[in-house]
Design a protein around this motif. Sequence first.
Motif, mmCIF file in Angstrom:
data_model
loop_
_atom_site.group_PDB
_atom_site.id
_atom_site.type_symbol
_atom_site.label_atom_id
_atom_site.label_comp_id
_atom_site.label_asym_id
_atom_site.label_seq_id
_atom_site.Cartn_x
_atom_site.Cartn_y
_atom_site.Cartn_z
ATOM 1 N N TRP A 1 0.839 -1.197 0.000
ATOM 2 C CA TRP A 1 0.000 0.000 0.000
ATOM 3 C C TRP A 1 0.870 1.241 0.000
ATOM 4 N N GLY A 2 0.542 2.170 -0.846
ATOM 5 C CA GLY A 2 1.293 3.416 -0.901
ATOM 6 C C GLY A 2 0.361 4.597 -1.112
ATOM 7 N N THR A 3 0.928 5.786 -0.936
ATOM 8 C CA THR A 3 0.121 7.001 -1.122
ATOM 9 C C THR A 3 -0.156 7.197 -2.608
ATOM 10 N N ALA A 4 -1.417 7.337 -2.926
ATOM 11 C CA ALA A 4 -1.794 7.448 -4.337
ATOM 12 C C ALA A 4 -1.262 8.742 -4.945
ATOM 13 N N VAL A 5 -1.540 9.863 -4.266
ATOM 14 C CA VAL A 5 -1.076 11.167 -4.755
ATOM 15 C C VAL A 5 -0.457 11.923 -3.580
ATOM 16 N N PRO A 6 0.863 12.106 -3.593
ATOM 17 C CA PRO A 6 1.480 12.832 -2.470
ATOM 18 C C PRO A 6 0.830 14.201 -2.304
#
Lengths: 394, 120
Positions: free
Chosen positions: A85-90
């Motif tokens: 899981w990661g940040t979609a849009v910083p």
Amino acid sequence: MLVNDGGGTSTSILDQLNPLYTAIAQGLGELAGNEAYMDTLEANFPTTISTPDPMKIPQPDNTRMFIADFKVPGTYGFTVQHGYWGTAVPTSESSPSPMDTQNELTKTATQAWHQAYDAYANAGYGGSAAAFRSWGQNVWEPDTEAMSLGVYGLAGLMTWLQDQLAPSAGWVSPDNAAAPTWLANLKRNWPATSHSSDSFYDFWDDVNDKCALYLDAAERLASTSAQTTATISDFQTNLLEVTTKTKEHVELALKQWQTWKAPSGYWGTGKYDDNSTAKTILGDVSYGTGVIAMFPPAALISGSISVVTGGLTYLIPDKTEIMKATTASTAGDIWDGYYDDVDSVCTRMQKALDVVRTQPPKNSDLASGSMGFESFVRMVQADRSDWTPHPVHL
Amino acid sequence: MSVIDIKMSAIYQASHDELPSEAGIFSAEASGISDAIDPLVRQVALAGNHPIGPDLADLAVELFLHLRSMVRTFNDSATGLDLIADDFVRQDEQAKAWLDQNRRYLGDPQTATLPTAPTV
């Protein structure tokens, strides 16, 4: 004379075991490392069948799934593709990019791998290899080559005592035609001032009778020593075999990780060629009975067998127990399985020695053939006065 | 050879040559038991102190004790015969003359060293 197979110049059992111990410890470390690495990835993004679909796990807003290659370390390392899981849009400069998250996850998983590896390979003094040495010490530590030299010495005593039973040895009355000339001369010229010559001649004439008793004891001593030496030697060989198979099994498991890039539950059926059905560990009672039959005194005198390697051909059908280490897949289970296997080898060796100690020799032409060794020793101690040479009073 | 010569020769040969020789052979065989059993039992002790080790040691010690008794009896017989012969020499001129001509029999017989006992 006995067959001396020159074992003294060969590599000792421990010298052969040590590299295997090290390989197993490092291999288990790699297995544990792989398990820890995957646990770390799975904690972030579960994919196992038993867990809910990761896509259905609620995630914070502005989070989405990414897929990346993760490089698992080790001699049997591999690259696995896994989600995270990661940040979609910083949202700001300080918020982590997906690459930052991937790098952090890689770092955490790699750390977990090394910690797990060290726990097996490097913990304490010598890591698991030191523990393995300790487990099997009662088996590998006796120097069977030194023991076999003792057996050869006792076989020499047997031969000498046998020679004393021949009429030509001269242990006869001075009136006997086989008496040495000096003994006959002594009788004819025995000093008149001596109290009695009879006790001396009684002693002399009885030496061969006593030597017959001593021969019986020497035969039991030599053959039981040979059986003991062969038993320990054969179980040392068995420990080496069990350890070699464990090392090969660990390597096989690591190759499965490389192939399937997942824990053992995902390995394809039939692809994991564990040798779990092969009986590898020696029996105890049947082994002990067999080794008694293999080392009668006659074999020691004729030199038809070596006490260090002689049992090996016999042992092949006598392996009665399946190894546990080779039926396991995880580092912890293989560790536990190998412990049980070594414990079994140690226990079975003790039981085989129990048999050597207590069971009478089969088809023996020994006067004491109906007695087990332990009983024979107690009888000899009880009959000490009967075995003592006649006293001489000049 | 006179009768005395033959008698003295027979006794001294037994006490100085034959009996010490037998004692030496038995002593060597008894020491051989120690040489053989000590490393054997020490190594068996490393195999978890299995009781077969002490049993092997016990039987070896029994054998050793009996062979050592043999050595002592040969030695004591040699010494006893030598003392008897020496006593005869002190009382008989012919015997003394024989010993003077066979001086290798002067002194005590070289009895065998007692064997080294097992240490296990």
